[in-house]
Design a protein around this motif. Sequence first.
Motif, PDB file in Angstrom:
ATOM      1  N   PRO A 152       0.835  -1.197   0.000  1.00 41.31           N
ATOM      2  CA  PRO A 152       0.000   0.000   0.000  1.00 41.31           C
ATOM      3  C   PRO A 152       0.872   1.250   0.000  1.00 41.31           C
ATOM      4  O   PRO A 152       2.077   1.164  -0.246  1.00 41.31           O
ATOM      5  N   ALA A 153       0.285   2.409   0.239  1.00 39.42           N
ATOM      6  CA  ALA A 153       1.019   3.669   0.334  1.00 39.42           C
ATOM      7  C   ALA A 153       0.500   4.439   1.537  1.00 39.42           C
ATOM      8  O   ALA A 153      -0.653   4.268   1.947  1.00 39.42           O
ATOM      9  N   LYS A 154       1.334   5.277   2.098  1.00 37.14           N
ATOM     10  CA  LYS A 154       0.911   6.072   3.258  1.00 37.14           C
ATOM     11  C   LYS A 154      -0.024   7.204   2.857  1.00 37.14           C
ATOM     12  O   LYS A 154      -0.951   7.542   3.586  1.00 37.14           O
ATOM     13  N   ASN A 155       0.235   7.825   1.718  1.00 34.22           N
ATOM     14  CA  ASN A 155      -0.617   8.924   1.262  1.00 34.22           C
ATOM     15  C   ASN A 155      -1.874   8.361   0.613  1.00 34.22           C
ATOM     16  O   ASN A 155      -1.803   7.479  -0.254  1.00 34.22           O
ATOM     17  N   MET A 156      -3.029   8.912   1.022  1.00 30.88           N
ATOM     18  CA  MET A 156      -4.306   8.411   0.521  1.00 30.88           C
ATOM     19  C   MET A 156      -5.261   9.573   0.265  1.00 30.88           C
ATOM     20  O   MET A 156      -5.106  10.652   0.826  1.00 30.88           O
TER      21      MET A 156
ATOM     22  N   SER B 176     -11.149   3.363   3.704  1.00 27.59           N
ATOM     23  CA  SER B 176     -11.100   4.728   4.224  1.00 27.59           C
ATOM     24  C   SER B 176      -9.657   5.069   4.595  1.00 27.59           C
ATOM     25  O   SER B 176      -8.861   4.173   4.885  1.00 27.59           O
ATOM     26  N   PRO B 177      -9.305   6.364   4.607  1.00 28.68           N
ATOM     27  CA  PRO B 177      -7.926   6.745   4.928  1.00 28.68           C
ATOM     28  C   PRO B 177      -7.500   6.264   6.316  1.00 28.68           C
ATOM     29  O   PRO B 177      -8.294   6.279   7.263  1.00 28.68           O
ATOM     30  N   TYR B 178      -6.264   5.833   6.423  1.00 26.06           N
ATOM     31  CA  TYR B 178      -5.693   5.373   7.688  1.00 26.06           C
ATOM     32  C   TYR B 178      -4.185   5.504   7.592  1.00 26.06           C
ATOM     33  O   TYR B 178      -3.633   5.734   6.520  1.00 26.06           O
TER      34      TYR B 178
ATOM     35  N   GLU C 265      -9.614  -8.379 -10.589  1.00 30.15           N
ATOM     36  CA  GLU C 265      -9.474  -9.836 -10.531  1.00 30.15           C
ATOM     37  C   GLU C 265      -8.034 -10.299 -10.330  1.00 30.15           C
ATOM     38  O   GLU C 265      -7.799 -11.429  -9.896  1.00 30.15           O
ATOM     39  N   HIS C 266      -7.072  -9.445 -10.631  1.00 31.42           N
ATOM     40  CA  HIS C 266      -5.676  -9.905 -10.660  1.00 31.42           C
ATOM     41  C   HIS C 266      -4.724  -9.147  -9.737  1.00 31.42           C
ATOM     42  O   HIS C 266      -3.574  -9.566  -9.588  1.00 31.42           O
ATOM     43  N   LEU C 267      -5.175  -8.056  -9.121  1.00 36.64           N
ATOM     44  CA  LEU C 267      -4.293  -7.256  -8.268  1.00 36.64           C
ATOM     45  C   LEU C 267      -4.715  -7.418  -6.819  1.00 36.64           C
ATOM     46  O   LEU C 267      -5.907  -7.341  -6.492  1.00 36.64           O
ATOM     47  N   LEU C 268      -3.748  -7.650  -5.935  1.00 36.97           N
ATOM     48  CA  LEU C 268      -4.005  -7.756  -4.512  1.00 36.97           C
ATOM     49  C   LEU C 268      -3.044  -6.815  -3.782  1.00 36.97           C
ATOM     50  O   LEU C 268      -1.826  -6.915  -3.938  1.00 36.97           O
ATOM     51  N   ILE C 269      -3.617  -5.892  -3.014  1.00 34.12           N
ATOM     52  CA  ILE C 269      -2.830  -4.918  -2.266  1.00 34.12           C
ATOM     53  C   ILE C 269      -2.786  -5.364  -0.809  1.00 34.12           C
ATOM     54  O   ILE C 269      -3.831  -5.611  -0.195  1.00 34.12           O
ATOM     55  N   LEU C 270      -1.605  -5.477  -0.243  1.00 31.09           N
ATOM     56  CA  LEU C 270      -1.422  -5.968   1.122  1.00 31.09           C
ATOM     57  C   LEU C 270      -1.453  -4.801   2.101  1.00 31.09           C
ATOM     58  O   LEU C 270      -0.857  -3.760   1.850  1.00 31.09           O
ATOM     59  N   SER C 271      -2.116  -4.981   3.229  1.00 30.06           N
ATOM     60  CA  SER C 271      -2.332  -3.876   4.162  1.00 30.06           C
ATOM     61  C   SER C 271      -2.280  -4.371   5.601  1.00 30.06           C
ATOM     62  O   SER C 271      -2.818  -5.437   5.911  1.00 30.06           O
ATOM     63  N   ALA C 272      -1.665  -3.582   6.487  1.00 28.40           N
ATOM     64  CA  ALA C 272      -1.616  -3.935   7.902  1.00 28.40           C
ATOM     65  C   ALA C 272      -2.982  -3.797   8.561  1.00 28.40           C
ATOM     66  O   ALA C 272      -3.270  -4.475   9.552  1.00 28.40           O
TER      67      ALA C 272
ATOM     68  N   ALA D 241      -7.407   4.868  -4.052  1.00 29.71           N
ATOM     69  CA  ALA D 241      -7.205   5.583  -2.793  1.00 29.71           C
ATOM     70  C   ALA D 241      -5.733   5.865  -2.504  1.00 29.71           C
ATOM     71  O   ALA D 241      -5.377   6.957  -2.051  1.00 29.71           O
ATOM     72  N   TYR D 242      -4.870   4.885  -2.769  1.00 29.73           N
ATOM     73  CA  TYR D 242      -3.448   5.062  -2.468  1.00 29.73           C
ATOM     74  C   TYR D 242      -2.795   5.995  -3.473  1.00 29.73           C
ATOM     75  O   TYR D 242      -3.049   5.904  -4.685  1.00 29.73           O
TER      76      TYR D 242
END
Length: 243
Positions: free
Chosen positions: A7-11, A119-121, A100-107, A76-77
């Motif tokens: 992911p990215a910090k800026n959203m 939502s932003p975090y 269908e093909h992209l998966l974004i990993l998030s804490a 969002a990112y």
Amino acid sequence: MRLLLSPAKNMVSAPREDARPPRFPAEVRRISDELRQYGPWKLESLMKLSPQLALRAASLIRDFDPDAPGTPAVLAYQGLCYQHLRPGDFSGEELRFAAEHLLILSALYGALGAMDGISPYRLDFLCRAKVDGKSLYRFWGDRIYRAAFEGGETVVNLASGEYSKTVIPFLSRGDRLVSCEFATRRKGKRITLPTEAKAARGEMARFAIQNRIEDPKRLRAFDWGGYEYQEALSGPDRMVFLK
């Protein structure tokens, strides 16, 4: 084929009606409830943030509503990787392929499809907060790994080391994970420049989505920014691109 991204910090927040619900709502609620107990000074310590960023993180978690309509994760990112992915100009067909093909990993969210609403975090796996007495890595366990391999497809890893740790330790016989390395030749040595690697990951994901790539071997044609596939340095589980 499935693509993994960090992911990215800026959203940004721009909710859409076509956003899908994230796959781990109970876990998101549990983590957000835990973080909401901490004030800015505590988040500053747990997340190793400046006072200003800690205030922002506290504000985001205070206002966080896991049931609110969300912005599709891929839109969002706003970090460097996503600036190069440029999903805002994807066609409807390209967005469907990404979904269908992209998966974004998030804490916080675990594993996100491109069109999953968020939502932003501010949270990453380096945060020292404990959820149910566990670190974030231990709390998520193998859930993210299972989401990545649920379809039995080859997974192309474009995530950073921090996020790859949610998948790699759980690999089992039969799993096919191909990691991509973007390196630069400097004074006879091969080095990875973090900023350029982030940009290349976004460009690689864009290349795969726009060309509807299902076979990882077709990614060898990627040549953005002077990067070229290196057969001699690569192997079954790694593709090296050098400039």
